[in-house]
Design a protein around this motif. Sequence first.
Motif, PDB file in Angstrom:
ATOM      1  N   VAL A  34       0.791  -1.123   0.047  1.00  0.00           N
ATOM      2  CA  VAL A  34      -0.078  -0.038   0.038  1.00  0.00           C
ATOM      3  C   VAL A  34       0.947   1.178  -0.015  1.00  0.00           C
ATOM      4  CG1 VAL A  34      -1.713   1.338   1.024  1.00  0.00           C
ATOM      5  CG2 VAL A  34      -1.736  -1.056   0.983  1.00  0.00           C
ATOM      6  N   GLY A  35       0.512   2.030  -0.775  1.00  0.00           N
ATOM      7  CA  GLY A  35       1.213   3.441  -0.760  1.00  0.00           C
ATOM      8  C   GLY A  35       0.336   4.479  -0.597  1.00  0.00           C
ATOM      9  N   ARG A  36       1.099   5.827  -0.920  1.00  0.00           N
ATOM     10  CA  ARG A  36       0.124   6.886  -0.737  1.00  0.00           C
ATOM     11  C   ARG A  36       0.566   7.801  -1.945  1.00  0.00           C
ATOM     12  NH1 ARG A  36      -1.720  10.099   4.455  1.00  0.00           N
ATOM     13  NH2 ARG A  36      -3.044   8.208   4.297  1.00  0.00           N
ATOM     14  N   ILE A  37      -0.404   8.287  -2.555  1.00  0.00           N
ATOM     15  CA  ILE A  37      -0.052   9.219  -4.017  1.00  0.00           C
ATOM     16  C   ILE A  37       0.168  10.491  -3.596  1.00  0.00           C
ATOM     17  CG2 ILE A  37      -1.196  10.171  -6.083  1.00  0.00           C
ATOM     18  CD1 ILE A  37      -3.226   7.952  -5.844  1.00  0.00           C
ATOM     19  N   GLU A  38       1.550  10.871  -4.070  1.00  0.00           N
ATOM     20  CA  GLU A  38       2.091  12.109  -3.612  1.00  0.00           C
ATOM     21  C   GLU A  38       1.403  13.038  -4.478  1.00  0.00           C
ATOM     22  OE1 GLU A  38       6.344  13.978  -2.035  1.00  0.00           O
ATOM     23  OE2 GLU A  38       6.402  12.768  -3.913  1.00  0.00           O
ATOM     24  N   SER A  39       1.742  13.067  -5.632  1.00  0.00           N
ATOM     25  CA  SER A  39       1.289  14.098  -7.016  1.00  0.00           C
ATOM     26  C   SER A  39       1.001  13.312  -7.973  1.00  0.00           C
ATOM     27  CB  SER A  39       2.515  14.945  -6.984  1.00  0.00           C
ATOM     28  OG  SER A  39       3.658  14.143  -7.451  1.00  0.00           O
ATOM     29  N   TYR A  60      -1.283  -4.867 -10.398  1.00  0.00           N
ATOM     30  CA  TYR A  60      -2.735  -4.493 -10.544  1.00  0.00           C
ATOM     31  C   TYR A  60      -3.030  -3.494  -9.339  1.00  0.00           C
ATOM     32  CZ  TYR A  60      -3.072  -8.738 -13.414  1.00  0.00           C
ATOM     33  OH  TYR A  60      -3.152  -9.587 -14.331  1.00  0.00           O
ATOM     34  N   ILE A  61      -4.151  -2.436  -9.993  1.00  0.00           N
ATOM     35  CA  ILE A  61      -4.440  -1.390  -8.873  1.00  0.00           C
ATOM     36  C   ILE A  61      -5.757  -2.218  -8.136  1.00  0.00           C
ATOM     37  CG2 ILE A  61      -5.036   0.725  -8.244  1.00  0.00           C
ATOM     38  CD1 ILE A  61      -3.621   1.643 -10.612  1.00  0.00           C
ATOM     39  N   GLU A  65     -11.515  -6.362  -3.253  1.00  0.00           N
ATOM     40  CA  GLU A  65     -11.354  -7.440  -4.027  1.00  0.00           C
ATOM     41  C   GLU A  65     -11.274  -7.267  -5.469  1.00  0.00           C
ATOM     42  OE1 GLU A  65     -10.315 -10.541  -2.799  1.00  0.00           O
ATOM     43  OE2 GLU A  65     -10.378  -9.768  -0.782  1.00  0.00           O
ATOM     44  N   ASP A  66     -11.689  -5.936  -5.695  1.00  0.00           N
ATOM     45  CA  ASP A  66     -12.013  -5.579  -6.922  1.00  0.00           C
ATOM     46  C   ASP A  66     -10.428  -5.077  -7.702  1.00  0.00           C
ATOM     47  OD1 ASP A  66     -14.551  -6.163  -6.991  1.00  0.00           O
ATOM     48  OD2 ASP A  66     -15.070  -4.136  -5.978  1.00  0.00           O
ATOM     49  N   VAL A  67     -10.417  -5.109  -8.879  1.00  0.00           N
ATOM     50  CA  VAL A  67      -9.307  -4.869  -9.749  1.00  0.00           C
ATOM     51  C   VAL A  67      -9.738  -3.689 -10.632  1.00  0.00           C
ATOM     52  CG1 VAL A  67      -7.424  -5.240 -11.469  1.00  0.00           C
ATOM     53  CG2 VAL A  67      -7.935  -6.872  -9.689  1.00  0.00           C
ATOM     54  N   PHE A  68      -9.174  -2.393 -10.663  1.00  0.00           N
ATOM     55  CA  PHE A  68      -9.766  -1.272 -11.350  1.00  0.00           C
ATOM     56  C   PHE A  68      -8.659  -0.757 -12.279  1.00  0.00           C
ATOM     57  CE2 PHE A  68      -9.001   1.206  -7.362  1.00  0.00           C
ATOM     58  CZ  PHE A  68      -8.323   2.113  -7.779  1.00  0.00           C
ATOM     59  N   GLY A  69      -7.410  -1.239 -12.192  1.00  0.00           N
ATOM     60  CA  GLY A  69      -6.269  -0.708 -13.215  1.00  0.00           C
ATOM     61  C   GLY A  69      -4.962  -1.373 -13.035  1.00  0.00           C
ATOM     62  N   SER A  70      -3.986  -0.910 -13.882  1.00  0.00           N
ATOM     63  CA  SER A  70      -2.798  -1.686 -13.821  1.00  0.00           C
ATOM     64  C   SER A  70      -1.727  -0.332 -13.573  1.00  0.00           C
ATOM     65  CB  SER A  70      -2.339  -2.349 -14.646  1.00  0.00           C
ATOM     66  OG  SER A  70      -2.524  -1.476 -15.916  1.00  0.00           O
ATOM     67  N   ASP A 108      -4.683   6.870  -0.674  1.00  0.00           N
ATOM     68  CA  ASP A 108      -3.942   5.537  -0.382  1.00  0.00           C
ATOM     69  C   ASP A 108      -4.206   4.850  -1.606  1.00  0.00           C
ATOM     70  OD1 ASP A 108      -2.997   6.166   1.965  1.00  0.00           O
ATOM     71  OD2 ASP A 108      -4.411   5.364   3.238  1.00  0.00           O
ATOM     72  N   ILE A 109      -3.214   3.863  -2.067  1.00  0.00           N
ATOM     73  CA  ILE A 109      -3.435   3.162  -3.394  1.00  0.00           C
ATOM     74  C   ILE A 109      -2.866   1.848  -2.961  1.00  0.00           C
ATOM     75  CG2 ILE A 109      -1.413   3.954  -4.210  1.00  0.00           C
ATOM     76  CD1 ILE A 109      -2.693   3.616  -6.982  1.00  0.00           C
ATOM     77  N   ALA A 110      -3.545   0.557  -3.193  1.00  0.00           N
ATOM     78  CA  ALA A 110      -3.022  -0.647  -2.680  1.00  0.00           C
ATOM     79  C   ALA A 110      -3.016  -1.503  -3.987  1.00  0.00           C
ATOM     80  CB  ALA A 110      -4.364  -1.493  -2.359  1.00  0.00           C
ATOM     81  N   LEU A 111      -1.812  -1.977  -4.098  1.00  0.00           N
ATOM     82  CA  LEU A 111      -1.042  -2.892  -5.259  1.00  0.00           C
ATOM     83  C   LEU A 111      -0.899  -4.070  -5.118  1.00  0.00           C
ATOM     84  CD1 LEU A 111       1.589  -0.172  -6.205  1.00  0.00           C
ATOM     85  CD2 LEU A 111      -0.712  -0.132  -7.063  1.00  0.00           C
ATOM     86  N   LEU A 112      -1.310  -5.025  -6.034  1.00  0.00           N
ATOM     87  CA  LEU A 112      -1.080  -6.529  -6.189  1.00  0.00           C
ATOM     88  C   LEU A 112       0.003  -6.876  -7.222  1.00  0.00           C
ATOM     89  CD1 LEU A 112      -2.549  -8.583  -4.358  1.00  0.00           C
ATOM     90  CD2 LEU A 112      -4.044  -9.267  -6.464  1.00  0.00           C
ATOM     91  N   THR A 113       0.720  -7.747  -6.925  1.00  0.00           N
ATOM     92  CA  THR A 113       1.791  -8.144  -7.830  1.00  0.00           C
ATOM     93  C   THR A 113       0.950  -9.124  -8.868  1.00  0.00           C
ATOM     94  OG1 THR A 113       2.060 -10.390  -6.553  1.00  0.00           O
ATOM     95  CG2 THR A 113       3.831  -8.283  -6.193  1.00  0.00           C
TER      96      THR A 113
END
Length: 399
Positions: A34-39, A60-61, A65-70, A108-113
């Motif tokens: 999980v990260g935080r979008i700065e700009s 994957y973003i 449980e939903d994927v809405f982007g990469s 915040d943004i959650a990423l999955l490998t």
Amino acid sequence: MKYNKKIALISAAVLLGCACRLFDLFGAATFKIVGRIESLGKNNAITILFNEKPLEKSYYIVRGEDVFGSLEVLSVVYDRGGRYRYRAVTRYTLTNAMYAPQIRAGADIALLTKSGEREREYADETTGREPAYRRSVTLARDGREMLLVPEGKFVFGSFAGDRDESPEQILFLDNYYIDRHEVSNEDFMKYVRAMNVKRPVSWEGASYPEGSGSLPVLVTYYEAEAYARWAGKRLPTEEEWEKAARGQGKAPGIDNAKNFTYPWGASFDPERANCADFWADGKTGAHLKIRFNTADRGLMPVTSFDPEGASPYGAVNMAGNAREWTSGWYLPYKGSGTRQGSQFKKYGKQYKVVRGGAWYSSRYEVRVSNRETGGAPNLHTDNTAGFRCVKSTDQLDLE
């Protein structure tokens, strides 16, 4: 009965098929960060802050449980001394435009490998050549010019000031950008309208007083912090504010530098700052008072004293005009050995440090190393200071 059973079997098969497809999609996805979008930048580029290093090229973003982007990782650097340990420049693709509001500064943004194979570690790679950043940048959200403060050592604090400015020490900061001017009432109105938030109490109405659009906005700490997040920036640390105001300073290990007590140099000049001495008589700064059509003591436009009072990096009004919020708590400097600040102020995480002095401040109070406190009676109601923002450099700022 048989008909219902048949429908149930078909439904189960469909669900099983979906589950299989999901397994095909996520079967190898075993690592989530999980990260935080700065700009946000152009062409779907975004800068994200992480505490864990993103080691793969693509993710994957996800939300729940939903994927809405990469997401494609373009570069990763270690953020020395920052709240987050790593800063990554990335580019995203959404499956549907309806998800665009999820991509915003401060979110915040959650990423999955996408796979279990780790790619090379970008941050450990060295080229032997320092990147060249642009001297100034303008972010799309607020449209305000920011100036580069190059990485390097600088003198922080002072042995000649109050005891809360001591000890004088040499620190190192990475590259960063700082707003050339204080945030004005006009600037803050853009944020208010864009986010439909409550107007600052200092406006005493739905808008700022007529004729004051170019003056520094006076806000609470949390109002300043919210604006900075909206703009894709942040409030400066004390160290960042002071380096931008004084330059490197002169000390062993720092070459070709001068001692700066004020943004323009070592000696006070009443015609370079909107402070008490500037208003002492009608002759002082007469050409500036005529230029800005003001004869009354008080705030002046954020562009006043440009370039007369500019710092070594070009930042304007870092002495006088409006006091400026920093993100720093009023705490003793490392190695100070004191438990109480200057003028009987108690150290602690109750007050934030404000810098630069105001239009009514003395020449002593507008020194670059002077510290004052903001937040009395609390940080939600004290609206006697203005602010300017900073941001760290990233890949999008390269020349």
